[in-house]
Design a protein around this motif. Structure first.
Motif, PDB file in Angstrom:
ATOM      1  N   ASP A  57       1.401   3.451  -2.160  1.00 45.14           N
ATOM      2  CA  ASP A  57       0.819   4.666  -2.735  1.00 45.14           C
ATOM      3  C   ASP A  57       0.071   5.476  -1.677  1.00 45.14           C
ATOM      4  O   ASP A  57       0.142   6.712  -1.680  1.00 45.14           O
ATOM      5  CB  ASP A  57      -0.105   4.331  -3.898  1.00 45.14           C
ATOM      6  N   PHE A  58      -0.629   4.799  -0.741  1.00 43.99           N
ATOM      7  CA  PHE A  58      -1.322   5.520   0.321  1.00 43.99           C
ATOM      8  C   PHE A  58      -0.322   6.143   1.293  1.00 43.99           C
ATOM      9  O   PHE A  58      -0.462   7.309   1.684  1.00 43.99           O
ATOM     10  CB  PHE A  58      -2.275   4.595   1.076  1.00 43.99           C
TER      11      PHE A  58
ATOM     12  N   HIS B 167       2.734   7.026   0.677  1.00 44.20           N
ATOM     13  CA  HIS B 167       3.421   8.137   0.007  1.00 44.20           C
ATOM     14  C   HIS B 167       2.513   9.358  -0.099  1.00 44.20           C
ATOM     15  O   HIS B 167       2.958  10.493   0.113  1.00 44.20           O
ATOM     16  CB  HIS B 167       3.865   7.709  -1.386  1.00 44.20           C
ATOM     17  N   GLU B 168       1.227   9.130  -0.443  1.00 43.87           N
ATOM     18  CA  GLU B 168       0.297  10.257  -0.557  1.00 43.87           C
ATOM     19  C   GLU B 168       0.118  10.950   0.787  1.00 43.87           C
ATOM     20  O   GLU B 168       0.100  12.185   0.866  1.00 43.87           O
ATOM     21  CB  GLU B 168      -1.045   9.779  -1.088  1.00 43.87           C
TER      22      GLU B 168
ATOM     23  N   ARG C 169     -10.152   7.761  -1.572  1.00 40.67           N
ATOM     24  CA  ARG C 169      -9.860   6.529  -2.310  1.00 40.67           C
ATOM     25  C   ARG C 169     -10.835   5.400  -1.943  1.00 40.67           C
ATOM     26  O   ARG C 169     -10.568   4.228  -2.235  1.00 40.67           O
ATOM     27  CB  ARG C 169      -8.421   6.085  -2.082  1.00 40.67           C
TER      28      ARG C 169
ATOM     29  N   HIS D 187       0.831  -1.219   0.000  1.00 40.12           N
ATOM     30  CA  HIS D 187       0.000   0.000   0.000  1.00 40.12           C
ATOM     31  C   HIS D 187       0.864   1.268   0.000  1.00 40.12           C
ATOM     32  O   HIS D 187       0.485   2.296   0.569  1.00 40.12           O
ATOM     33  CB  HIS D 187      -0.927  -0.001   1.213  1.00 40.12           C
TER      34      HIS D 187
END
Length: 450
Positions: free
Chosen positions: A176-177, A179-180, A234, A174
């Protein structure tokens, strides 16, 4: 950015507006969009929110029994003060500016942010500045606000299954979460120092960077809102409630703090000539926190759910205890150097209001210094196995905690009688509302057999 530059920035935006926001008694962020022209007027002349923001609960139900506001006052406007220096651009809204506000005028007495400012002014009068930082644990689910309601908050699906603390696998899957969340918070001056999985399905822990205490509280309060926004965008949900399941540990909201000499900027908690390198000031600070914790617990454990977390063996303290590098205690002294020595308040859960909880933790420590309060001997080993004296026992319910707060002369001296009475009344309301609920346990216990 000056106020003039800020208004110019908003005028050039698309859309040409900004968001303003402030935090209510429960730490919930309330706000609205303002046009560039209205923002300019608000910065120059002030603005207002309906004072119901300080008179309703987290479910927008009107709290009964308040003197500050209610039907008897007809819910007038309360002054607010915009704080251009708090401006942050929101990456998830195209860089639109977000400006924090605080209540002004009569409402200052019950405003959480102003409460912390008064405590920090007390520190300044004593020659100190205060550094602080927050750590939050929060569970993340593959759910939406609609799906959790459709399911009756049962059989929820976390983003990952099982126990896997500090997992490189989970954070990689996960990424991407992660990092965001990291980059968004960094862009909004909510710098994260550490981010990892904790033990439990879908649970993360974020350590927010240290800063001066008021800025640290702003960052902590904003972090919770930003994390929820990014999750929901998301199709997920993040919860910061103290304990959502009887099967898993609760979610902590730990607060770190230290005092600096206002003139030299040097830490005042470290003295290598003293036991555990704790200076007199640090020892008295811890002594005050320990002594007043039973009276101020409602300010750090603010919900009915907060008290379900405080059971032995689940990483939540159960008495006003302290120890050196001891994670089973309510107060953990963290050793190090003049720059790093600090105290961690571990009694709070992730549901705390950072402004109110920091005011309680810092205010009680300052009271300890002022009165030279000596703490107990530090606990070594498992604090759950130590029989504490009666005066160190903590209230077992939010109602009991509110009664202790109302009767605390120290609280009235530190925070003002108007805040204490207002806040205690909101906690009593929360407990009364909870008593209306018919729980699954009650149904299973009594429906057939009794």
């Amino acid at each position: 950015m000056t106020p003039e530059e800020l208004v110019k920035r908003v005028r050039e935006g698309d859309p040409a507006c900004a968001k303003i926001g402030l935090f209510d008694i429960d730490g919930v962020m309330r706000g609205k969009y303002l046009s560039a022209g209205k923002l300019a007027s608000a910065i120059e002349s002030g603005a207002a929110f309906c004072d119901v923001v300080l008179g309703w609960d987290s479910g927008d139900q009107l709290v009964e029994g308040l003197s500050f506001t209610g039907w008897h006052t007809a819910y007038p406007d309360a002054e607010i003060r915009l704080l251009p220096e708090t401006m942050r651009e929101m990456p998830f809204e195209g860089g639109m500016p977000l400006i924090l506000a605080e209540f002004a005028g009569r409402a200052e007495a019950v405003c959480p942010r102003n409460l912390l400012k008064r405590v920090l002014a007390r520190a300044a009068d004593a020659g100190f500045t205060v550094k602080a930082a927050a750590e939050f644990e929060f569970f993340v689910f593959e759910e939406t606000p609609q799906s959790v309601r459709d399911k009756g908050y049962r059989d929820l699906k976390p983003i990952t299954p099982g126990n896997f603390g500090y997992s490189m696998l989970r954070s990689g899957v996960h990424a991407d979460f992660y990092h965001e969340l990291w980059t968004t918070c960094d862009a909004m001056r909510i710098e994260i120092e550490g981010l990892h999985t904790e033990t439990g399905p879908g649970v993360l822990e974020a350590a927010i960077g240290v800063d001066e205490a008021l800025e640290a509280a702003d960052k902590a309060a904003l972090f919770k809102t930003v994390a929820k926004i990014l999750a929901q965008r998301r199709g997920w949900m993040a919860t910061f409630m103290a304990k959502w399941s009887r099967d898993w540990p609760g979610q902590s909201g730990h607060l770190h703090m230290s005092l600096l000499d206002a003139k030299s900027g040097e830490g005042v908690f470290f003295d290598k000539a003293k036991p555990l390198a704790m200076s007199d000031a640090m020892r008295w600070f811890v002594g005050g926190q320990q002594a007043l914790m039973p009276e101020l617990l409602a300010m750090i454990a603010p919900t009915v759910n907060s008290y379900t977390r405080m059971i032995p063996g689940y990483w939540a303290p159960t008495a006003a205890s302290w120890g050196y590098e001891n994670r089973t205690c309510a107060l953990r002294v963290i050793g190090g150097s003049e720059k790093s020595q600090r105290v961690e308040v571990r009694i709070g859960a992730a549901d705390l209001n950072p402004y109110i909880a920091l005011a309680a933790a810092i205010g009680s420590g300052l009271w300890g210094i002022e009165n030279r309060i000596e703490p107990d001997a530090p606990i070594e080993g498992n604090a759950y196995a130590v029989e504490m004296p009666p005066e160190r026992a903590l209230p077992a319910t939010l109602w009991d905690a509110a009664q202790r707060l109302k009767g605390s002369e120290a609280a009235r001296t530190l925070f003002g009688a108007e805040f204490v009475d207002h806040y205690a009344a909101t906690r009593e309301w929360e407990e009364r509302e909870a008593r209306k609920a018919i729980t699954d346990w009650q149904l299973a216990r009594y429906f057939e057999i009794i």
